[in-house]
Design an enzyme around this catalytic site. Sequence first.
Site, PDB file in Angstrom:
ATOM      1  CB  ILE A 127     -10.253 -52.595 -46.131  1.00 55.16           C
ATOM      2  CG1 ILE A 127      -9.704 -53.872 -46.771  1.00 55.16           C
ATOM      3  CG2 ILE A 127      -9.475 -52.279 -44.856  1.00 55.16           C
ATOM      4  CD1 ILE A 127      -8.301 -53.727 -47.328  1.00 55.16           C
ATOM      5  CG  ASN A 132     -13.726 -51.202 -56.520  1.00 54.72           C
ATOM      6  OD1 ASN A 132     -14.292 -50.148 -56.223  1.00 54.72           O
ATOM      7  ND2 ASN A 132     -13.640 -51.640 -57.772  1.00 54.72           N
ATOM      8  CD  GLU A 133      -7.648 -55.856 -52.635  1.00 53.33           C
ATOM      9  OE1 GLU A 133      -7.450 -56.980 -53.076  1.00 53.33           O
ATOM     10  OE2 GLU A 133      -6.727 -55.120 -52.213  1.00 53.33           O
ATOM     11  CG  LEU A 134      -8.859 -48.074 -49.135  1.00 53.16           C
ATOM     12  CD1 LEU A 134      -8.045 -48.635 -47.964  1.00 53.16           C
ATOM     13  CD2 LEU A 134      -8.150 -46.873 -49.737  1.00 53.16           C
ATOM     14  CB  SER A 184      -5.179 -53.959 -49.426  1.00 51.96           C
ATOM     15  OG  SER A 184      -5.582 -53.221 -50.567  1.00 51.96           O
TER      16      SER A 184
END
Length: 1210
Positions: free
Chosen positions: A138, A133-135, A66
């Site tokens: 995750i 949003n990825e984080l 990421s």
Amino acid sequence: MAIAEVIGFFTLVCVIWYWVYKKHKNLQLKICRSSIESSSSSSSLSSPPSLSSPISRTWTHQVFPSFRGEDVRKGFLSHIQKEFKSKGIVPFIDDEMKRGESIGPGLFQAIRESKIAIVLLSKNYASSSWCLNELVEIMNCREEIGQTVMTVFYQVDPSDVRKQTGDFGKAFKKTCVGKTQEVKQRWSRALMDVANILGQDSRKWDKEADMIVKVAKDVSDVLSYTPSRDFDDYVGIRPHITRINSLLCLESSDVRMIGILGPPGIGKTTIARVLYDQISEKFQFSAFIENIRLSYWKGWHDEGNLDFPVEIMTGDRQRKLNLQRRLLSELFNQKDIQVRHLGAVQERLRDHKVLVILDGVDQLEQLTALAKETQWFGYGSRIIITTQDQRLLRAHEINHVYKVDLPATDEALQIFCLYAFGQKFPYDGFKKLAREFTALAGELPLGLRVLGSYLRGMSLEEWKNALPRLRTSLDGEIEKTLRFAYNVLSDKDKSLFLHIACLFNGCQVNHVKQWLANSSLDVNHGFEVLSNKSLISTDMGLVRMHSLLQQLGVDIVRKQSIGEPEKRQFLVDVNEISDVITDNTGTGTILGIMLHVSKIEDVLVIEETVFDRMTNLQFLILDECLRDKLNLPLGLNCLPRKIRLLRWDYCPLSIWPSKFSAKFLVELIMRANKFEKLWEGIQPLKNLKRMELGDARNLKEIPDLSNATNLESLLLSFCTSLLEIPSSIRGTTNLKELDLGGCASLVKLSSCICNATSLEELNLSACSNLVELPCALPGDSNMRSLSKLLLNGSSRLKTFPEISTNIQELNLSGTAIEEVPSSIRLWSRLDKLDMSRCKNLKMFPPVPDGISVLNLSETEIEDIPPWVENLSQLRHFVMIRCKKLDNISLSRISKMEGVHCLQITRGDEDVSGDSIVNIRWYSNFPNQWTLQSDMLQICLPELVYTSPVSLHFISNEFKTIPDCIKNLSQLHQLSFYRCHKLVSLPQLSDCLSSLDAENCVSLETIDGSFHNPDIRLNFLNCNNLNQEARELIQKSVCKHALLPSGEVPAYFIHRAIGDSVTIHLKERHLPLYLIFKASLVLFNDDEINYDYDDDDDDDYDEEVIVYGDYDSYPHSDDYTKQETMRLSCRVEGKQNGLTIQYGSSVHLLPTPHRYTEHVYIFEASFSLGECNSPEAESELVFDFKVHDYFWAIKECGLRLLELPHAHGDD
């Protein structure tokens, strides 16, 4: 037609298989959350703590990176991808994906299917909502499925990421513009969590290339750790493996031997097998040599079960050659290897890196044959030995030893259920019995496996019928395993084992040794043998034997004479003892009796001759005694002359038996007896160590103790008729403890006590008629060992003489003492001093600097002594209800930051007219101070204003809280008890995480607002709150809130009457992760819940295995015990006609006043597992339930924070 039928049948089978598969998979996700423990030594990776063994996962991608492309894509990222490629690591690449505001399902899936997520945090990372949003996803995967998360801080300060400050914070704030509060909080929380994972900071590396190599190595190490699926169902195995791996130190090239130690049946072999499966591929050759003790005694080709090495089957040399041949054959997978000399292992293995596990070693000769020295093996080799004999490991100089402990209660239940039900939780209706059988197995894995397997498939009624039999006898397989450990003991060690199993389990080690001293047993050596062989433990000074080993010992004794208990050495069964006593059939075989009197059903009538034939009885223990259970109408003729231990509370005798010899007596415990005096004359008491006669209200004199030269403890508390201590006490030169507390008739203490030069503790508390102490008490030559003197409650004592300077604890509370000896400053060892309730005390001289506890409560002291602030070791300082204290001296308190516990008040909170405040704050250590509210401004140290603080007010008088509270920048908790006149609350610290205003019935206004998203608000029974305050509470971004109200707030979009709400989703799959806020209106309706059943609670408790928010609500505080009610929430998903339960949570709430409606608002989250088919209409069902007799749910509302495209959410 036939073909169509076949196709139709095949289709039906596939549908059923798919339904069962999905149901099973989601059930696994719900119940069997696993323990993901990172075994890597690198600080740059993290996986969350969790429960027991994991569900096996197949990872589609090895690494998901990421990153913010413009920062790292062409430089750092390309270099790290090149390093990954050189190590065979394949990361997920998203070059083909178009980035925008939201993440599509493909990327969500890629994140979830990656074993490792590596987050490259750069200056502009937070400028991208895509990255944020990825984080979030995750960090959800880290929590939910155990994904490993690694961090790299690329030219950015981790602190700026954590706090969203600096350039990083500016970028974050721009991205947050226009976003909802929920989204901003979710992003902020993810950034804080990821920044707390220790990672690589590029600013600390001279060469970026070196950091890249380190990151790639860490990733490679994690990918190399791939546990076998064969062991995924073993409960609690991972912590064992992690700790043993730390001992193995596999990265070292040294040769190392490791011991795995524990009692039989605890799981040593299972742990070794899992370990072998995980690490064997790292070695050139590996072998697991199972059950070496059987191989050694019976030969390699005849490994049948052997209870006991009755005879030497082969010569010593041949046995060793057989072992070496077996080891080499298994290492090299060759059955025809010939071994003709004992140097073969060294010759064949010294150049090879090997893993050898030697299981079940019980003789040193076995080790010397297979692994005599580390030089026998090549660099990097590891030799692991499982044994129950600690002495053997020490003799072979194996210093790296892992001791296997019993599983925790919850883990033990899961192990049992795996074998009994094929799953980690019991069937409906079996939970209580499952817990009983788990306890019956003593949480020993072997017992759990055997009992669970035995009961599998049985009905509930069969379980109930099996329980009584299994309580009194061991299963055959369990007995066989444990019996081997007993059989190899010497005769004396066997006898000691049986003594402990039948009589002394749980007793103090030194007491047991004293009871068995001068007997035929070698007690010290025996304890060492049993401890080394893991048959007992002696932690904390207590001898402990596992319940199954104890049952083995009891069974062995029972089989000494089946049907004739009077011919056994020890009697422990209450029914058999009752029969022997009732029939008066005692014999000289009996050595000890352990009778739990409380288990006797009827009154047991005892004849006066009951002990006449028990000539060898040494231990008579009548435990759990109750009055009127034993009837001795004619008394007793005698007590056995060999008696060593006599423990008999509530003895109904009033006259001591005429035939009695104390020659062997070591301990006499007869509390609450009816004797006025014990034996007549002088008895030989040289073996007597302890005499305890406390609460003997009729006792007027104690026997002559002139021969009790080894007496250590004389405990006579609350012998209220005792007039004096006899002069014969001067002979007790080894007396260490004398307890005369509560001896109300005692007027004077004999000066003979001064000869007790070994006396360490003297208790004269509550001796209400004691006027003076012996004048000869002081002096280093008299009572020089005295360290503890308790005189509290001896209200007529006005003076006491100078005492030994060795005193460590002195309690004069409630005495008439007028002054303290000036020599107190010389008592250099004084640690605790209590002068509370000394009404005549007005002044106090300085005390030694080393004192740690000082209590001056309820005295007439007007000024806090100036020397108090100089006591560097003072940790507890109490001056409550000191009515004459002036404010000027209180300023000294602010300098006492080192005091952990401080209490200063002028009067009771009920009458003082001011509030009492309990302050808990943390700097270098936890502190708890109690002050009156008007003292806060004067007494609080400066450190409090910058430290995490909790405040608890206790009062009925004050209307507003002190102004200085506003200055507490890190106020975390604030609660009120009996603050019925509190009218308003000011603006409080943004750090506040818990506000408890329960029963503040006059509270009207709240100034300011609450900014902490994790805050918990309790306004129970605050019925006077104005509308503005109520709206502020309801709209606050908080975890939990409880307040008076009769309706669900308007912003809850999904609403329903009753206790269930359904949300219809658009035509797409269910979300992976669900965060929602719920609002429930609670009301009292006697008619609804009068048929409430407690068993219903137990059923719901099953659903909390996955998600248990038991502590979700702040109960009032430590000053009140508020009744609570349980509220549960269950979430189900419905799709394609299937219903799948995703999780449940339980909340504990304080109970509102009857007939007052309240609204409870809370936030919760669940993982919904893997995606379902996207074509069908879906819905989520939220069921709520109050587990209480009087309360129910009138209305419920729901608001989704993670939006799965529900109808109405647009």
